[in-house]
Design a protein around this motif. Structure first.
Motif, short mmCIF file in Angstrom:
data_model
loop_
_atom_site.label_atom_id
_atom_site.label_comp_id
_atom_site.label_asym_id
_atom_site.label_seq_id
_atom_site.Cartn_x
_atom_site.Cartn_y
_atom_site.Cartn_z
N ASP A 47 -33.38 22.05 -13.79
CA ASP A 47 -33.54 20.68 -14.28
C ASP A 47 -32.18 20.01 -14.42
N HIS A 48 -31.23 20.68 -15.04
CA HIS A 48 -29.89 20.14 -15.19
C HIS A 48 -29.25 19.85 -13.83
N SER A 50 -30.64 19.31 -10.92
CA SER A 50 -31.30 18.17 -10.28
C SER A 50 -30.82 16.85 -10.87
N ARG A 51 -30.75 16.80 -12.19
CA ARG A 51 -30.32 15.57 -12.86
C ARG A 51 -28.88 15.21 -12.51
N LYS A 54 -28.66 14.01 -8.87
CA LYS A 54 -29.18 12.64 -8.73
C LYS A 54 -28.23 11.62 -9.34
N LYS A 55 -27.68 11.95 -10.50
CA LYS A 55 -26.74 11.03 -11.15
C LYS A 55 -25.50 10.82 -10.27
N ILE A 67 -28.51 8.90 -16.44
CA ILE A 67 -29.36 10.09 -16.54
C ILE A 67 -28.73 11.03 -17.56
N THR A 69 -27.93 14.27 -18.38
CA THR A 69 -27.84 15.54 -17.66
C THR A 69 -27.85 16.74 -18.60
N THR A 90 -34.60 16.24 -4.74
CA THR A 90 -33.16 16.02 -4.89
C THR A 90 -32.43 16.02 -3.56
#
Length: 147
Positions: A47-48, A50-51, A54-55, A67, A69, A90
């Motif tokens: 999850d981290h 991916s965030r 994306k950020k 986002i 993160t 992602t």
């Protein structure tokens, strides 16, 4: 895609594929297992990652998203299917951003991070490094839940 950017994207793709191979077939229980009750679980790591990706990619595109993160590391509950879906989205998002870049875009400001102010070229490299770093955590967590 610019040659330089294409080379970085190929490495990012390889890292993603290796992560996909590592987590393939894991149960939801394994995704959520927190070794010693305090270590990060695979769900929070993915999850981290991916965030962050994306950020960073949104900043590289020139449309930086806000986002959080760090949220995955503050939670006590994780939605594994949603995390898996975000992870699957992602790399295509990153490819879309990177395909649109021009040579002059690479010199534009990217993000200001703890390491300093990075232009977009540097942020691409940092993104690959960050994803690779967290890729290395997954086998450690897996060893701990496999005993």
């Amino acid at each position: 895609m610019l040659r330089e950017v294409s080379d970085h994207f190929k490495v990012l793709t390889l890292v993603h594929k290796s992560i996909d191979t590592m987590v393939e077939g894991l149960s939801q229980e394994q995704w959520l297992h927190r070794p010693n009750g305090t270590f990060n679980n695979i769900a929070s790591i993915i999850d981290h990652t991916s965030r962050v990706e994306k950020k960073f990619m949104s900043a590289i595109s020139g449309q930086a998203l806000d986002i959080d993160t760090q949220a995955p590391f503050k939670q006590n509950h994780w939605d594994v299917p949603a995390i898996q879906q975000a992870w699957a989205e992602t790399l295509p998002y990153s490819r879309d951003v990177l395909e649109r870049l021009t040579e002059s875009d690479l010199e534009k400001p990217g993000l200001s991070l703890r390491v300093g102010d990075l232009n977009r070229r540097q942020l691409i490299v940092y993104t690959v490094g960050h994803t690779t770093h967290h890729r290395g955590q997954i086998p450690l967590v897996m060893k701990l839940f496999q005993g």
